[in-house]
Design an enzyme around this catalytic site. Structure first.
Site, PDB file in Angstrom:
ATOM      1  N   ARG A  98      30.299  48.660  45.752  1.00 50.27           N
ATOM      2  CA  ARG A  98      31.701  48.698  45.323  1.00 50.27           C
ATOM      3  C   ARG A  98      32.489  49.709  46.148  1.00 50.27           C
ATOM      4  NH1 ARG A  98      34.368  49.800  39.272  1.00 50.27           N
ATOM      5  NH2 ARG A  98      36.494  50.001  40.045  1.00 50.27           N
ATOM      6  N   ASN A 152      32.093  40.611  37.342  1.00 47.65           N
ATOM      7  CA  ASN A 152      33.288  40.416  38.161  1.00 47.65           C
ATOM      8  C   ASN A 152      32.940  39.938  39.565  1.00 47.65           C
ATOM      9  OD1 ASN A 152      35.606  40.957  36.606  1.00 47.65           O
ATOM     10  ND2 ASN A 152      35.159  43.146  36.622  1.00 47.65           N
ATOM     11  N   CYS A 173      36.865  38.646  29.892  1.00 44.49           N
ATOM     12  CA  CYS A 173      37.484  39.817  30.496  1.00 44.49           C
ATOM     13  C   CYS A 173      38.052  40.679  29.377  1.00 44.49           C
ATOM     14  CB  CYS A 173      38.594  39.385  31.461  1.00 44.49           C
ATOM     15  SG  CYS A 173      39.426  40.756  32.310  1.00 44.49           S
ATOM     16  N   HIS A 203      42.394  38.099  36.111  1.00 48.42           N
ATOM     17  CA  HIS A 203      43.029  39.192  36.858  1.00 48.42           C
ATOM     18  C   HIS A 203      44.276  38.729  37.613  1.00 48.42           C
ATOM     19  CE1 HIS A 203      39.325  42.081  36.897  1.00 48.42           C
ATOM     20  NE2 HIS A 203      39.697  41.698  35.698  1.00 48.42           N
ATOM     21  N   TYR A 253      46.972  43.863  37.286  1.00 50.56           N
ATOM     22  CA  TYR A 253      46.440  43.489  38.607  1.00 50.56           C
ATOM     23  C   TYR A 253      47.518  42.872  39.494  1.00 50.56           C
ATOM     24  CZ  TYR A 253      41.663  44.539  37.241  1.00 50.56           C
ATOM     25  OH  TYR A 253      40.525  45.205  36.854  1.00 50.56           O
TER      26      TYR A 253
END
Length: 435
Positions: A98, A152, A173, A203, A253
């Protein structure tokens, strides 16, 4: 599901710092959904965390006095066999991957985020083959199980499962849950008295209606400039005139798309000072696991809410309970489009209000879909579909098309540099691309 003997639930990625929340949910809802066996599964690299969080789970169950058997294992197939529900919460490449997803794009002048843009694409490329491998186990060992995916980017992963497996899957989510809690708090009512309507994909959604105790409150919210955000998204504010003309409350987002320059500047400054969100999460997780080691701790610690993604497990337990009990309530889920949006493919994953029955969710058509959001939705969905195809095939040409066509990537030249560098950085997790 055999109501007499109770349920078997497998949590893939059971060593996650989120796990105490889902365990708390099973304990609180035991009278509505009796869990007989809870299997927490992880891989060898996650065994240390699995042992820590698994022992906390056992203490929580022991404290409750409920007859739930907690199993800790690295044997995924044993956990999945005859399960009623399989929940997936994995991170292929762990937090180090990440961190690369966030850092590399920023060095090229592009938003670096876990699920959006080039970072989200890399996460999907790493994750989809692993999730589909899990699906093959479910098809063989628990063909009647429901798979609840939190991994995700949830929408892309859920769509990949729909297209490439026979597993009954639903994507989840925490963002819609947070919206509902936010509105309930805003008006001082219970969450059951609030019904927001969501239009979009994971998102990338807009709240186009907010009914509170039977009254539409969206115009009032827009007039007051009321929006919501999350701990993992910078707090840059919305332009009031823009919100009024948009006629909807955008998910946080969408700041990456509507305020790209400001968001990038915030990210770059944060990376230079304290690191990106991945660095922050790494520090928070270290603190959490130190807490989890305490043998006197027998409940979910309050500090877990600082992790980001708060209440995601609440959503999971609610969904399982509704399917098990045929509750027929409304929840916001990631499901196949069908005929809900005529401008997206039928097998596209969308995030929409659904009625949940024992047969699963049935999507509810939104009252309105503003024309000015359809273009962005379609563009991002094209990127998502190309990403799924690239993940399954390992085709670099398709991967380049996915990168180029993401709205946050400014040019072919930048896309090529990002793709080459990020594929190489993820080489250990992308065997399809390095045959």
């Amino acid at each position: 599901m055999t109501q007499q003997s109770g349920l078997k639930i497998a949590v893939i990625g059971g060593g996650s710092s989120y796990t105490p929340e889902i365990v708390e949910g099973f304990i609180r809802n035991y009278d509505k959904m009796p869990v007989r066996e809870l299997w927490l599964v992880d891989i060898e690299q996650g065994k240390h965390k699995l042992d820590i969080v698994g022992n906390l789970a056992k203490r929580m169950v022991q404290q409750s006095g409920l007859p739930i058997e907690v199993h800790l294992t690295l044997d995924r197939r044993a956990a999945i066999k005859d399960a009623d529900f399989v929940s997936t919460q994995i991170r292929v490449g762990l937090l180090e991957a990440r961190k690369r997803d966030e850092h590399i794009p920023i060095t090229h002048g592009v938003i670096g985020q876990e699920t959006t843009g080039p970072g989200g694409m890399m996460k999907a490329l790493r994750t989809i083959p692993v999730i589909l491998d899990i699906c093959r186990d479910i098809e063989e060992l628990a063909p009647n199980a429901w798979m609840l995916n939190f991994t995700n980017p949830a929408g892309i992963v859920t769509e990949a499962v729909t297209k490439h497996s026979k597993v009954k899957s639903i994507g989840l989510c925490n963002s819609p849950v947070n919206v509902q809690k936010f509105l309930a708090e805003q008006y001082g009512v219970s969450e059951q008295e609030v019904l927001p309507e969501f239009v979009g994909i994971n998102h990338l959604h807009w709240v186009t209606s907010a009914v509170v105790k039977g009254e539409e409150k969206l115009p009032e919210l827009l007039e007051g400039g009321v929006t919501y955000t999350a701990k993992n998204v910078p707090t840059t504010g919305w332009d009031q005139r823009f919100l009024q003309s948009l006629g909807a409350i955008p998910t946080y987002y969408l700041k990456y798309f509507y305020m790209t320059d400001m968001m990038f500047d915030e990210m770059k400054e944060a990376m230079d000072k304290n690191g990106t969100r991945a660095d922050v999460v790494s520090r928070v997780e270290t603190e959490l696991f130190e807490l989890y080691k305490d043998e006197n701790l027998k409940e979910k610690p309050k500090q877990l809410e600082q992790r980001g993604g708060a209440y995601y497990s609440e959503a999971a337990v609610n969904l399982m309970t509704s399917i098990y009990s045929d509750r027929r309530d409304i929840q916001t889920l990631n499901v196949a489009n069908g005929n809900i949006y005529d401008f997206l493919p039928q097998d596209a994953s969308i995030e929409v209000n659904c009625v949940v029955t024992a047969q699963g969710p049935t999507a509810l058509p939104p009252k309105r879909v503003p024309d000015h959001i359809k273009g962005l939705l379609h563009a991002v969905k094209v990127y998502e579909q190309l990403t799924i195809e690239a993940a399954v095939t390992g085709d670099r040409g398709i991967a380049l098309q996915a990168m180029v066509h993401h709205p946050l990537v400014p040019s072919v030249a930048v896309a090529e540099k990002l793709l080459d560098e990020m594929l190489e950085a993820n080489k250990a997790y992308l065997p399809n691309f390095f045959k």
